[in-house]
Design a protein around this motif. Sequence first.
Motif, PDB file in Angstrom:
ATOM      1  N   ASP A   1     -27.356  14.779   9.246  1.00  0.00           N
ATOM      2  CA  ASP A   1     -27.614  16.226   9.302  1.00  0.00           C
ATOM      3  C   ASP A   1     -28.255  16.598  10.633  1.00  0.00           C
ATOM      4  N   GLY A   2     -28.464  17.894  10.819  1.00  0.00           N
ATOM      5  CA  GLY A   2     -28.981  18.373  12.092  1.00  0.00           C
ATOM      6  C   GLY A   2     -30.379  17.873  12.399  1.00  0.00           C
ATOM      7  N   PHE A   3     -31.216  17.707  11.376  1.00  0.00           N
ATOM      8  CA  PHE A   3     -32.579  17.230  11.607  1.00  0.00           C
ATOM      9  C   PHE A   3     -32.574  15.828  12.210  1.00  0.00           C
ATOM     10  N   GLU A   4     -31.759  14.940  11.632  1.00  0.00           N
ATOM     11  CA  GLU A   4     -31.684  13.577  12.150  1.00  0.00           C
ATOM     12  C   GLU A   4     -31.018  13.552  13.520  1.00  0.00           C
ATOM     13  N   CYS A   5     -30.057  14.431  13.723  1.00  0.00           N
ATOM     14  CA  CYS A   5     -29.407  14.544  15.028  1.00  0.00           C
ATOM     15  C   CYS A   5     -30.445  14.905  16.097  1.00  0.00           C
ATOM     16  N   ILE A   6     -31.312  15.864  15.787  1.00  0.00           N
ATOM     17  CA  ILE A   6     -32.354  16.273  16.732  1.00  0.00           C
ATOM     18  C   ILE A   6     -33.299  15.119  17.015  1.00  0.00           C
ATOM     19  N   ARG A   7     -33.710  14.405  15.972  1.00  0.00           N
ATOM     20  CA  ARG A   7     -34.629  13.284  16.166  1.00  0.00           C
ATOM     21  C   ARG A   7     -34.026  12.221  17.072  1.00  0.00           C
ATOM     22  N   GLN A   8     -32.734  11.929  16.879  1.00  0.00           N
ATOM     23  CA  GLN A   8     -32.104  10.909  17.707  1.00  0.00           C
ATOM     24  C   GLN A   8     -31.893  11.400  19.137  1.00  0.00           C
ATOM     25  N   LEU A   9     -31.540  12.666  19.309  1.00  0.00           N
ATOM     26  CA  LEU A   9     -31.434  13.225  20.650  1.00  0.00           C
ATOM     27  C   LEU A   9     -32.772  13.135  21.371  1.00  0.00           C
ATOM     28  N   ARG A  10     -33.838  13.479  20.656  1.00  0.00           N
ATOM     29  CA  ARG A  10     -35.156  13.491  21.265  1.00  0.00           C
ATOM     30  C   ARG A  10     -35.638  12.087  21.620  1.00  0.00           C
ATOM     31  N   GLY A  65     -38.175  18.036  16.826  1.00  0.00           N
ATOM     32  CA  GLY A  65     -38.080  17.968  18.281  1.00  0.00           C
ATOM     33  C   GLY A  65     -37.310  19.092  18.936  1.00  0.00           C
ATOM     34  N   ALA A  66     -36.828  20.068  18.156  1.00  0.00           N
ATOM     35  CA  ALA A  66     -36.111  21.199  18.751  1.00  0.00           C
ATOM     36  C   ALA A  66     -37.075  22.070  19.553  1.00  0.00           C
ATOM     37  N   ASP A  67     -36.552  22.706  20.603  1.00  0.00           N
ATOM     38  CA  ASP A  67     -37.361  23.585  21.443  1.00  0.00           C
ATOM     39  C   ASP A  67     -37.313  25.031  20.978  1.00  0.00           C
ATOM     40  N   ASP A  68     -36.223  25.395  20.298  1.00  0.00           N
ATOM     41  CA  ASP A  68     -36.062  26.789  19.887  1.00  0.00           C
ATOM     42  C   ASP A  68     -35.135  26.827  18.680  1.00  0.00           C
ATOM     43  N   TYR A  69     -35.111  27.988  18.001  1.00  0.00           N
ATOM     44  CA  TYR A  69     -34.357  28.138  16.754  1.00  0.00           C
ATOM     45  C   TYR A  69     -33.798  29.551  16.693  1.00  0.00           C
ATOM     46  N   LEU A  70     -32.482  29.664  16.550  1.00  0.00           N
ATOM     47  CA  LEU A  70     -31.831  30.965  16.402  1.00  0.00           C
ATOM     48  C   LEU A  70     -31.036  30.977  15.105  1.00  0.00           C
ATOM     49  N   VAL A  71     -31.081  32.103  14.413  1.00  0.00           N
ATOM     50  CA  VAL A  71     -30.391  32.234  13.133  1.00  0.00           C
ATOM     51  C   VAL A  71     -29.038  32.909  13.339  1.00  0.00           C
ATOM     52  N   LYS A  72     -27.988  32.332  12.737  1.00  0.00           N
ATOM     53  CA  LYS A  72     -26.653  32.927  12.797  1.00  0.00           C
ATOM     54  C   LYS A  72     -26.634  34.225  11.998  1.00  0.00           C
ATOM     55  N   PRO A  73     -25.789  35.178  12.397  1.00  0.00           N
ATOM     56  CA  PRO A  73     -24.935  35.167  13.589  1.00  0.00           C
ATOM     57  C   PRO A  73     -25.755  35.395  14.850  1.00  0.00           C
ATOM     58  N   VAL A  74     -25.359  34.729  15.921  1.00  0.00           N
ATOM     59  CA  VAL A  74     -26.118  34.750  17.166  1.00  0.00           C
ATOM     60  C   VAL A  74     -25.454  35.680  18.171  1.00  0.00           C
ATOM     61  N   ALA A  75     -26.239  36.546  18.784  1.00  0.00           N
ATOM     62  CA  ALA A  75     -25.745  37.372  19.883  1.00  0.00           C
ATOM     63  C   ALA A  75     -25.707  36.508  21.140  1.00  0.00           C
ATOM     64  N   ILE A  76     -24.569  36.425  21.790  1.00  0.00           N
ATOM     65  CA  ILE A  76     -24.422  35.517  22.926  1.00  0.00           C
ATOM     66  C   ILE A  76     -25.380  35.875  24.062  1.00  0.00           C
ATOM     67  N   LYS A  77     -25.680  37.148  24.248  1.00  0.00           N
ATOM     68  CA  LYS A  77     -26.621  37.537  25.309  1.00  0.00           C
ATOM     69  C   LYS A  77     -28.010  36.996  25.017  1.00  0.00           C
ATOM     70  N   GLU A  78     -28.389  37.022  23.743  1.00  0.00           N
ATOM     71  CA  GLU A  78     -29.698  36.470  23.357  1.00  0.00           C
ATOM     72  C   GLU A  78     -29.722  34.963  23.573  1.00  0.00           C
ATOM     73  N   LEU A  79     -28.646  34.281  23.165  1.00  0.00           N
ATOM     74  CA  LEU A  79     -28.559  32.838  23.357  1.00  0.00           C
ATOM     75  C   LEU A  79     -28.596  32.487  24.840  1.00  0.00           C
ATOM     76  N   SER A  80     -27.859  33.218  25.643  1.00  0.00           N
ATOM     77  CA  SER A  80     -27.834  32.959  27.077  1.00  0.00           C
ATOM     78  C   SER A  80     -29.213  33.162  27.696  1.00  0.00           C
ATOM     79  N   ALA A  81     -29.938  34.186  27.239  1.00  0.00           N
ATOM     80  CA  ALA A  81     -31.291  34.434  27.750  1.00  0.00           C
ATOM     81  C   ALA A  81     -32.215  33.281  27.394  1.00  0.00           C
ATOM     82  N   ARG A  82     -32.059  32.741  26.183  1.00  0.00           N
ATOM     83  CA  ARG A  82     -32.895  31.599  25.779  1.00  0.00           C
ATOM     84  C   ARG A  82     -32.575  30.379  26.628  1.00  0.00           C
TER      85      ARG A  82
END
Length: 224
Positions: free
Chosen positions: A59-68, A94-111
Amino acid sequence: MTAVLVIEDDDRIRLALLLALEEEGYTAYGAASAEEGLRRQRQDPADNVLVDLMLPGLDGFECIRQLRRDDDVPIVVVSARDDTHDIVAALEAGADDYLVKPVAIKELSARLRALRRRGRAVAAPAAVQVFGDLEISADAGEVRRTGRPVPVTRTEFRLLCELAQHAGKVLSRQQLLQRVWGYDTGDERLVDVHVGRLRQKIEADPGNPRHLVTLRGLGYKLQR
């Protein structure tokens, strides 16, 4: 050109994110599972990684841990799960930020741009700062406690340096979001979770912190 790896199992969402990111000027490539994403990141590291939490297999949590564990790449969760527990768990993984779908691409790009700015510079004092058994060296990019290196992420280091630069002064969560994350607005839980993680690393008794303290209703300060 900044490269972004999108780890997302939904083909339509992954393709939409890839196309939108490319329109924003990024080099973007995708992976349909955590296993594929981890393999791609090891072989051809991206500058930023987007991770969904609900992935097949790992899952995403374990993916983040292994990336980190592998590197300090900035990680942004992009998920439909908006429960506080999930957000906190992802940040603690270990994630740096969290965005909830649906994501506005301008907001994602700013992050993503804010993450890049944070990676290039650290707002911090030049000399080694000492807080009891804690030493912070901005020039060397090191944190030590009782003389031993303390492993911290890039975000944790920037947060600690920002507090050290204003030692003894209270900084609000909103001020820390602006100065460390580069966001004019954002979820203040980002600050709380990272402070909690730092306390686990730099305090002898994280439940009764000596240096990184909370001023209820005001914010946080680092004291000697």
